[in-house]
Design a protein around this motif. Structure first.
Motif, PDB file in Angstrom:
ATOM      1  N   MET A  92     -42.269  26.817 -11.878  1.00 41.64           N
ATOM      2  CA  MET A  92     -43.309  27.658 -11.580  1.00 41.64           C
ATOM      3  C   MET A  92     -43.722  27.417 -10.158  1.00 41.64           C
ATOM      4  N   SER A  93     -43.771  28.658  -9.479  1.00 48.15           N
ATOM      5  CA  SER A  93     -44.158  28.450  -7.991  1.00 48.15           C
ATOM      6  C   SER A  93     -45.608  28.503  -7.889  1.00 48.15           C
ATOM      7  N   GLU A  94     -46.072  27.641  -6.990  1.00 48.09           N
ATOM      8  CA  GLU A  94     -47.743  27.840  -6.620  1.00 48.09           C
ATOM      9  C   GLU A  94     -47.961  28.142  -5.151  1.00 48.09           C
ATOM     10  N   SER A  95     -49.018  28.868  -4.956  1.00 47.37           N
ATOM     11  CA  SER A  95     -49.337  29.154  -3.648  1.00 47.37           C
ATOM     12  C   SER A  95     -49.427  28.254  -2.710  1.00 47.37           C
ATOM     13  N   LEU A  96     -49.189  28.656  -1.430  1.00 52.39           N
ATOM     14  CA  LEU A  96     -49.659  27.600  -0.290  1.00 52.39           C
ATOM     15  C   LEU A  96     -50.810  28.482   0.515  1.00 52.39           C
ATOM     16  N   ASP A  97     -51.180  29.585  -0.020  1.00 57.85           N
ATOM     17  CA  ASP A  97     -52.216  30.328   0.703  1.00 57.85           C
ATOM     18  C   ASP A  97     -53.408  29.499   0.793  1.00 57.85           C
ATOM     19  N   GLY A  98     -54.025  29.208   2.101  1.00 59.75           N
ATOM     20  CA  GLY A  98     -55.256  28.439   2.330  1.00 59.75           C
ATOM     21  C   GLY A  98     -54.871  27.132   2.662  1.00 59.75           C
ATOM     22  N   LYS A  99     -53.784  26.458   2.328  1.00 53.82           N
ATOM     23  CA  LYS A  99     -53.484  25.117   2.624  1.00 53.82           C
ATOM     24  C   LYS A  99     -53.493  24.755   4.186  1.00 53.82           C
ATOM     25  N   ILE A 100     -53.508  23.610   4.417  1.00 46.22           N
ATOM     26  CA  ILE A 100     -53.622  23.139   5.641  1.00 46.22           C
ATOM     27  C   ILE A 100     -52.523  22.167   6.117  1.00 46.22           C
ATOM     28  N   GLY A 152     -18.806  27.316   8.232  1.00 43.40           N
ATOM     29  CA  GLY A 152     -19.635  26.956   7.143  1.00 43.40           C
ATOM     30  C   GLY A 152     -19.899  25.162   7.475  1.00 43.40           C
ATOM     31  N   SER A 153     -19.884  24.755   8.743  1.00 40.47           N
ATOM     32  CA  SER A 153     -19.990  23.355   9.188  1.00 40.47           C
ATOM     33  C   SER A 153     -21.417  22.905   9.527  1.00 40.47           C
ATOM     34  N   LEU A 154     -22.163  24.059   9.712  1.00 43.31           N
ATOM     35  CA  LEU A 154     -23.497  23.800  10.284  1.00 43.31           C
ATOM     36  C   LEU A 154     -24.630  24.699   9.316  1.00 43.31           C
ATOM     37  N   ILE A 155     -25.858  24.315   9.200  1.00 41.63           N
ATOM     38  CA  ILE A 155     -26.680  25.104   8.613  1.00 41.63           C
ATOM     39  C   ILE A 155     -27.773  25.579   9.602  1.00 41.63           C
ATOM     40  N   ASP A 156     -28.563  26.669   9.368  1.00 37.28           N
ATOM     41  CA  ASP A 156     -29.763  26.812  10.347  1.00 37.28           C
ATOM     42  C   ASP A 156     -30.910  26.173   9.772  1.00 37.28           C
ATOM     43  N   ALA A 157     -31.754  26.134  10.632  1.00 38.62           N
ATOM     44  CA  ALA A 157     -33.193  25.386  10.526  1.00 38.62           C
ATOM     45  C   ALA A 157     -33.681  26.021   9.347  1.00 38.62           C
ATOM     46  N   GLU A 158     -33.727  27.282   9.021  1.00 37.65           N
ATOM     47  CA  GLU A 158     -34.275  28.041   8.299  1.00 37.65           C
ATOM     48  C   GLU A 158     -34.048  27.736   6.782  1.00 37.65           C
ATOM     49  N   GLU A 159     -32.551  27.004   6.622  1.00 40.51           N
ATOM     50  CA  GLU A 159     -32.349  26.628   5.302  1.00 40.51           C
ATOM     51  C   GLU A 159     -33.088  25.384   5.092  1.00 40.51           C
ATOM     52  N   VAL A 160     -33.370  24.556   5.911  1.00 41.83           N
ATOM     53  CA  VAL A 160     -34.498  23.356   5.804  1.00 41.83           C
ATOM     54  C   VAL A 160     -35.820  23.836   5.277  1.00 41.83           C
ATOM     55  N   ALA A 161     -36.223  24.901   6.048  1.00 43.00           N
ATOM     56  CA  ALA A 161     -37.675  25.462   5.722  1.00 43.00           C
ATOM     57  C   ALA A 161     -37.684  26.005   4.157  1.00 43.00           C
ATOM     58  N   ASP A 162     -36.555  26.649   3.787  1.00 47.39           N
ATOM     59  CA  ASP A 162     -36.470  27.083   2.348  1.00 47.39           C
ATOM     60  C   ASP A 162     -36.676  25.992   1.572  1.00 47.39           C
ATOM     61  N   ALA A 163     -36.083  24.806   1.812  1.00 44.78           N
ATOM     62  CA  ALA A 163     -36.070  23.628   0.839  1.00 44.78           C
ATOM     63  C   ALA A 163     -37.421  23.143   0.961  1.00 44.78           C
ATOM     64  N   LEU A 164     -38.179  23.237   2.097  1.00 47.26           N
ATOM     65  CA  LEU A 164     -39.391  22.658   2.259  1.00 47.26           C
ATOM     66  C   LEU A 164     -40.305  23.441   1.425  1.00 47.26           C
ATOM     67  N   GLU A 165     -40.296  24.731   1.477  1.00 45.95           N
ATOM     68  CA  GLU A 165     -41.319  25.693   0.591  1.00 45.95           C
ATOM     69  C   GLU A 165     -40.929  25.367  -0.642  1.00 45.95           C
ATOM     70  N   TYR A 166     -39.665  25.430  -1.136  1.00 40.31           N
ATOM     71  CA  TYR A 166     -39.453  25.156  -2.718  1.00 40.31           C
ATOM     72  C   TYR A 166     -40.467  23.749  -3.159  1.00 40.31           C
ATOM     73  N   MET A 167     -40.275  22.674  -2.462  1.00 38.10           N
ATOM     74  CA  MET A 167     -40.518  21.464  -2.743  1.00 38.10           C
ATOM     75  C   MET A 167     -42.053  21.502  -2.987  1.00 38.10           C
ATOM     76  N   LEU A 168     -42.920  22.141  -1.828  1.00 42.35           N
ATOM     77  CA  LEU A 168     -44.186  22.226  -1.773  1.00 42.35           C
ATOM     78  C   LEU A 168     -44.988  23.263  -2.775  1.00 42.35           C
ATOM     79  N   THR A 169     -44.285  23.764  -3.468  1.00 33.47           N
ATOM     80  CA  THR A 169     -44.676  25.008  -4.162  1.00 33.47           C
ATOM     81  C   THR A 169     -44.621  24.555  -5.610  1.00 33.47           C
ATOM     82  N   ARG A 170     -44.002  23.433  -6.158  1.00 29.22           N
ATOM     83  CA  ARG A 170     -43.701  23.065  -7.279  1.00 29.22           C
ATOM     84  C   ARG A 170     -45.295  22.925  -8.029  1.00 29.22           C
ATOM     85  N   LYS A 171     -45.582  22.959  -9.268  1.00 27.00           N
ATOM     86  CA  LYS A 171     -46.626  22.452  -9.950  1.00 27.00           C
ATOM     87  C   LYS A 171     -47.078  20.905  -9.512  1.00 27.00           C
TER      88      LYS A 171
END
Length: 243
Positions: free
Chosen positions: A1-9, A206-225
């Motif tokens: 389940m994904s939780e919102s980051l709206d209003g977080k600091i 396929g030997s490098l990733i973009d920074a946005e892939e790490v941002a994807d991971a961060l978003e997933y981690m922060l939006t878990r219940k």
């Protein structure tokens, strides 16, 4: 389940470029306010002007003892609380140990290890009082196996892996989640000296990733219940075969 980051600091170190900037943009897009921490005052001012009112610049030199110690108090004078601390700032040394200098080793350990520990130490009382919060640290796959071609960098990331996982356990009773994301090679300022053609070939293979892939991971981690902690997420280029 994904939780919102709206209003977080959120507070993000190393926010003026690379993974830190990608993370800043992602959290802003999800409705958070982001305190952008970096030593580059001009870059912060320009970016904050472009990103809007919810991007708050905080000039801090993490390698300066007084500046580093003042970071969290100065931020809490600008915002009334901190929901998320993302310790992302870091530096890199590759090659054999004898190819570097004692000064470069000191700089790396001070930024990759000491500053992280001090930033976390500074924010923990605030989050503990509020009985909630998220602390995330950028580690590396180099913190999970002996990378003989970059022993100084790898050593710093092994130290941080140990620190994060110890702090995760300490903070469980206080409602504070402590997590790390461990990327493989990322297109960032750390690769600034690579020829453009080499970067292109590495991306295409396929030997490098973009920074946005790490941002994807961060978003997933922060939006878990709140009852779920992603203790570590490894994000690898598909073609990376050294692990």
């Amino acid at each position: 389940m994904s939780e919102s980051l709206d209003g977080k600091i959120a507070v993000i170190t190393g926010a003026a470029s690379g993974i830190g900037l990608a993370a800043t943009r992602r959290l802003l897009d999800r409705g958070a306010t982001v305190v952008m921490v970096d030593w580059n005052e001009a870059a912060l001012a320009e970016l904050a002007g472009k990103l809007g009112d919810r991007a708050i610049p905080q000039v801090t030199n993490l390698l300066d003892v007084d500046s580093c110690n003042a970071m969290i108090p100065e931020i809490l004078a600008k915002v009334d609380h901190i929901d998320i601390l993302y310790c992302n700032a870091g530096t890199y040394i590759g090659g054999e140990l004898t190819e570097t200098t004692p000064e470069a080793i000191d700089r790396m350990l001070n930024l990759n290890v000491n500053a992280v520990m001090k930033n976390v130490r500074a924010v923990v009382p605030h989050m503990t009082r509020r009985k909630t919060g998220d602390i995330v640290v950028t580690c590396s796959i180099a913190g999970h196996f002996p990378t003989w071609w970059e022993p100084v960098y790898s050593g710093s990331k092994w130290a941080i892996t140990s620190f994060v996982q110890g702090m995760r356990r300490q903070m469980i009773p206080h409602g504070v989640r402590v997590m790390q994301v461990s990327p493989g090679p990322v297109v960032s300022a750390l690769l600034a000296d690579w020829p453009e053609e080499n970067l292109r070939k590495a991306r295409e293979s396929g030997s490098l990733i973009d920074a946005e892939e790490v941002a994807d991971a961060l978003e997933y981690m922060l939006t878990r219940k709140r009852t779920v902690t992603i203790r570590d997420m490894l994000v690898l280029p598909t073609n990376f075969d050294r692990v």
